[in-house]
Design a protein around this motif. Structure first.
Motif, mmCIF file in Angstrom:
data_model
loop_
_atom_site.group_PDB
_atom_site.id
_atom_site.type_symbol
_atom_site.label_atom_id
_atom_site.label_comp_id
_atom_site.label_asym_id
_atom_site.label_seq_id
_atom_site.Cartn_x
_atom_site.Cartn_y
_atom_site.Cartn_z
ATOM 1 N N PRO A 250 48.398 -53.840 42.294
ATOM 2 C CA PRO A 250 49.612 -52.975 41.843
ATOM 3 C C PRO A 250 49.227 -51.553 41.568
ATOM 4 C CG PRO A 250 49.146 -55.148 40.535
ATOM 5 C CD PRO A 250 47.958 -54.917 41.218
ATOM 6 N N VAL A 251 50.167 -50.734 42.188
ATOM 7 C CA VAL A 251 49.998 -49.269 41.876
ATOM 8 C C VAL A 251 49.596 -49.052 40.440
ATOM 9 C CG1 VAL A 251 50.988 -46.918 42.251
ATOM 10 C CG2 VAL A 251 50.995 -49.026 44.150
ATOM 11 N N GLU A 252 50.324 -49.394 39.655
ATOM 12 C CA GLU A 252 50.352 -49.045 38.122
ATOM 13 C C GLU A 252 48.934 -49.337 37.585
ATOM 14 O OE1 GLU A 252 52.670 -52.909 38.684
ATOM 15 O OE2 GLU A 252 52.657 -50.959 39.358
ATOM 16 N N GLU A 253 48.109 -50.523 38.203
ATOM 17 C CA GLU A 253 47.047 -50.674 37.575
ATOM 18 C C GLU A 253 45.762 -49.881 38.298
ATOM 19 O OE1 GLU A 253 46.277 -55.013 37.956
ATOM 20 O OE2 GLU A 253 48.209 -55.475 36.922
ATOM 21 N N VAL A 254 45.977 -49.137 38.883
ATOM 22 C CA VAL A 254 45.221 -48.200 39.555
ATOM 23 C C VAL A 254 45.312 -46.740 39.291
ATOM 24 C CG1 VAL A 254 43.908 -47.157 41.645
ATOM 25 C CG2 VAL A 254 44.574 -49.559 41.708
ATOM 26 N N GLU A 255 44.500 -46.278 38.110
ATOM 27 C CA GLU A 255 44.524 -45.035 37.555
ATOM 28 C C GLU A 255 44.255 -43.793 38.548
ATOM 29 O OE1 GLU A 255 43.659 -44.353 33.568
ATOM 30 O OE2 GLU A 255 42.925 -46.522 33.169
ATOM 31 N N LEU A 256 44.559 -42.835 38.129
ATOM 32 C CA LEU A 256 44.292 -41.611 39.093
ATOM 33 C C LEU A 256 43.824 -40.394 37.825
ATOM 34 C CD1 LEU A 256 47.260 -40.863 41.543
ATOM 35 C CD2 LEU A 256 44.841 -41.791 41.841
ATOM 36 N N SER A 257 42.446 -40.156 37.853
ATOM 37 C CA SER A 257 41.950 -38.961 37.115
ATOM 38 C C SER A 257 41.955 -37.499 37.680
ATOM 39 C CB SER A 257 40.590 -39.565 36.413
ATOM 40 O OG SER A 257 39.985 -38.308 35.693
ATOM 41 N N MET A 258 42.788 -36.870 37.746
ATOM 42 C CA MET A 258 42.771 -35.705 38.318
ATOM 43 C C MET A 258 43.681 -34.533 37.304
ATOM 44 S SD MET A 258 45.589 -36.495 41.050
ATOM 45 C CE MET A 258 47.279 -36.813 41.043
ATOM 46 N N GLY A 259 43.228 -33.295 37.089
ATOM 47 C CA GLY A 259 43.749 -32.180 36.267
ATOM 48 C C GLY A 259 42.609 -31.738 35.193
ATOM 49 N N MET A 260 42.767 -30.515 35.149
ATOM 50 C CA MET A 260 41.963 -30.094 34.125
ATOM 51 C C MET A 260 42.572 -28.926 33.240
ATOM 52 S SD MET A 260 38.089 -30.034 35.570
ATOM 53 C CE MET A 260 38.250 -29.052 37.151
ATOM 54 N N SER A 261 41.973 -28.061 32.627
ATOM 55 C CA SER A 261 42.699 -27.197 31.703
ATOM 56 C C SER A 261 43.669 -26.399 32.432
ATOM 57 C CB SER A 261 41.903 -26.373 30.839
ATOM 58 O OG SER A 261 41.025 -26.855 29.990
ATOM 59 N N THR A 262 43.610 -25.896 33.425
ATOM 60 C CA THR A 262 44.545 -24.967 34.259
ATOM 61 C C THR A 262 45.589 -25.742 34.987
ATOM 62 O OG1 THR A 262 43.047 -24.735 36.105
ATOM 63 C CG2 THR A 262 42.681 -23.197 34.469
ATOM 64 N N ASP A 263 45.322 -26.761 35.242
ATOM 65 C CA ASP A 263 46.361 -27.598 36.187
ATOM 66 C C ASP A 263 46.863 -28.977 35.901
ATOM 67 O OD1 ASP A 263 43.967 -28.835 36.901
ATOM 68 O OD2 ASP A 263 43.955 -28.328 38.852
ATOM 69 N N PHE A 264 46.828 -29.446 34.345
ATOM 70 C CA PHE A 264 46.869 -30.652 34.040
ATOM 71 C C PHE A 264 48.287 -31.186 34.200
ATOM 72 C CE2 PHE A 264 47.058 -28.646 30.037
ATOM 73 C CZ PHE A 264 48.019 -28.959 29.355
ATOM 74 N N GLU A 265 49.098 -30.114 33.682
ATOM 75 C CA GLU A 265 50.581 -30.388 33.696
ATOM 76 C C GLU A 265 50.886 -30.842 35.263
ATOM 77 O OE1 GLU A 265 52.370 -27.657 30.453
ATOM 78 O OE2 GLU A 265 50.920 -26.709 31.402
ATOM 79 N N HIS A 266 50.679 -29.998 36.124
ATOM 80 C CA HIS A 266 50.803 -30.458 37.613
ATOM 81 C C HIS A 266 50.405 -31.465 37.776
ATOM 82 C CE1 HIS A 266 51.543 -29.874 41.743
ATOM 83 N NE2 HIS A 266 50.098 -29.853 41.992
ATOM 84 N N ALA A 267 49.257 -31.913 37.453
ATOM 85 C CA ALA A 267 48.371 -33.158 37.908
ATOM 86 C C ALA A 267 49.316 -34.277 37.355
ATOM 87 C CB ALA A 267 47.110 -33.313 37.352
ATOM 88 N N ILE A 268 49.836 -34.287 36.256
ATOM 89 C CA ILE A 268 50.554 -35.241 35.371
ATOM 90 C C ILE A 268 51.662 -35.465 36.472
ATOM 91 C CG2 ILE A 268 51.958 -36.112 33.562
ATOM 92 C CD1 ILE A 268 49.558 -34.825 31.956
ATOM 93 N N GLU A 269 52.581 -34.400 36.777
ATOM 94 C CA GLU A 269 53.812 -34.463 37.330
ATOM 95 C C GLU A 269 53.742 -35.096 38.529
ATOM 96 O OE1 GLU A 269 55.093 -30.331 37.109
ATOM 97 O OE2 GLU A 269 55.473 -30.119 35.291
ATOM 98 N N VAL A 270 52.593 -34.873 39.500
ATOM 99 C CA VAL A 270 52.414 -35.570 40.714
ATOM 100 C C VAL A 270 51.866 -36.795 40.481
ATOM 101 C CG1 VAL A 270 52.605 -33.421 41.691
ATOM 102 C CG2 VAL A 270 50.222 -34.345 41.399
ATOM 103 N N GLY A 271 51.533 -37.427 39.452
ATOM 104 C CA GLY A 271 50.966 -38.786 39.392
ATOM 105 C C GLY A 271 49.818 -39.037 38.722
ATOM 106 N N SER A 272 48.880 -38.056 37.898
ATOM 107 C CA SER A 272 47.851 -38.213 37.292
ATOM 108 C C SER A 272 48.052 -39.044 35.986
ATOM 109 C CB SER A 272 47.148 -37.058 36.960
ATOM 110 O OG SER A 272 46.004 -37.174 36.288
ATOM 111 N N THR A 273 46.993 -40.089 35.680
ATOM 112 C CA THR A 273 47.241 -40.700 34.635
ATOM 113 C C THR A 273 45.980 -40.644 33.466
ATOM 114 O OG1 THR A 273 45.798 -42.745 35.553
ATOM 115 C CG2 THR A 273 48.283 -42.819 35.829
#
Length: 294
Positions: free
Chosen positions: A214-237
């Motif tokens: 299931p897609v919801e069971e596979v996390e995505l770790s992406m995004g740091m101080s300068t871009d974490f909001e964008h990362a979350i908006e496109v799918g980072s968990t």
């Protein structure tokens, strides 16, 4: 006075970042899994007192890049006493000769940087030996070099599926939690969604399709101080945020290695802080991003 200032500034910074994380999550397209993003406070080079203060503000997940620093910090008597529910993430490059040392860390929660089958096998066998097969499995992520830069660690994207298959089928002491990337520093978001983040999403879809996960069971770790909001908006968990919580990092033997109690970042050499501020136009583009799923 320093401790009072530190307490106030860290508290304000944590509250501000948590609010921004929640707002970014609310802007995600409905096509993405409704998974609450996890904030990992990256505390490298910072003293135990700052970790404890962030913990007092409700923060539980903390990340470190270097094994020795994580061992020392996680074993610090003050942290052990004051932070019983802390969860440590290892987010730096892991060499096989440091695996045993890392696995001895108290409250180790997740290794985000497994970047080869050989490293996965080493972590698996060491975890079995040190903790026993009957113990809870160790959470791991597979790191992908989405930008293709030689300076970055991580698997070539095309090796993602086979590596995850090996971990799931052959490494019984490990729990595959998801995928992680660092990506290219300084990407200008006014050009559109970060292609490194899009690459990680597409690799997750391939993994889920191939392994029937299931897609919801596979996390995505992406995004740091300068871009974490964008990362979350496109799918980072899972976002890794350091400087805007704890302030500029203090490295030994550096001319800038003067204690700075304020977590408000000022210009520094770290590429993490060199990205441009996202324009309103870019924000609108990101809000309309959709991701195809099965």
């Amino acid at each position: 006075m320093w401790k009072v200032a530190m307490s106030e500034e860290v508290g304000k910074a944590i509250q501000s970042v948590v609010e921004r994380v929640n707002q970014a999550a609310a802007r995600r397209p409905k096509t993405l899994p409704a998974v609450t993003p996890r904030l990992v406070a990256v505390s490298k080079t910072k003293p135990p007192e700052m970790v404890i203060e962030a913990y007092r503000q409700g923060q539980r997940n903390f990340g470190e890049n270097y094994v020795n620093e994580l061992v020392d910090k996680a074993s610090d008597p003050l942290i052990l006493e004051s932070c019983p529910d802390i969860k440590w993430h290892f987010i730096g490059h892991l060499q096989k000769n440091n695996v045993n040392k890392l696995l001895g860390v108290p409250n180790l929660f997740l290794i985000e940087t497994v970047d080869s089958v050989k490293l996965a096998e080493k972590v698996n066998s060491s975890w079995q030996r040190l903790r026993g097969e009957s113990m809870q499995r160790l959470n791991v992520m597979v790191q992908i070099n989405t930008s293709g830069e030689k300076s970055k660690h991580g698997l070539p994207p095309e090796e993602t599926v086979n590596t995850v298959k090996h971990i799931v089928s052959q490494c019984s002491a490990l729990h595959f939690s998801g995928l992680m990337t660092i990506g290219r520093y300084g990407y200008n978001l006014s050009l559109g969604p970060n292609p490194d983040f899009e690459m990680l999403l597409s690799r997750r879809q391939e993994v889920c399709d191939s392994l029937q996960l299931p897609v919801e069971e596979v996390e995505l770790s992406m995004g740091m101080s300068t871009d974490f909001e964008h990362a979350i908006e496109v799918g980072s968990t899972n976002v890794r945020v350091g400087s805007i919580i704890f302030g500029n990092r203090e490295y030994p033997n550096s001319a800038t290695n003067t204690p700075n109690p304020s977590p408000v970042p000022s210009p520094a050499h770290s590429p993490e802080k060199t990205s441009k501020v996202v324009s309103e136009e870019a924000s609108k583009k990101m809000q309309h991003l959709t991701v195809s799923q099965q």
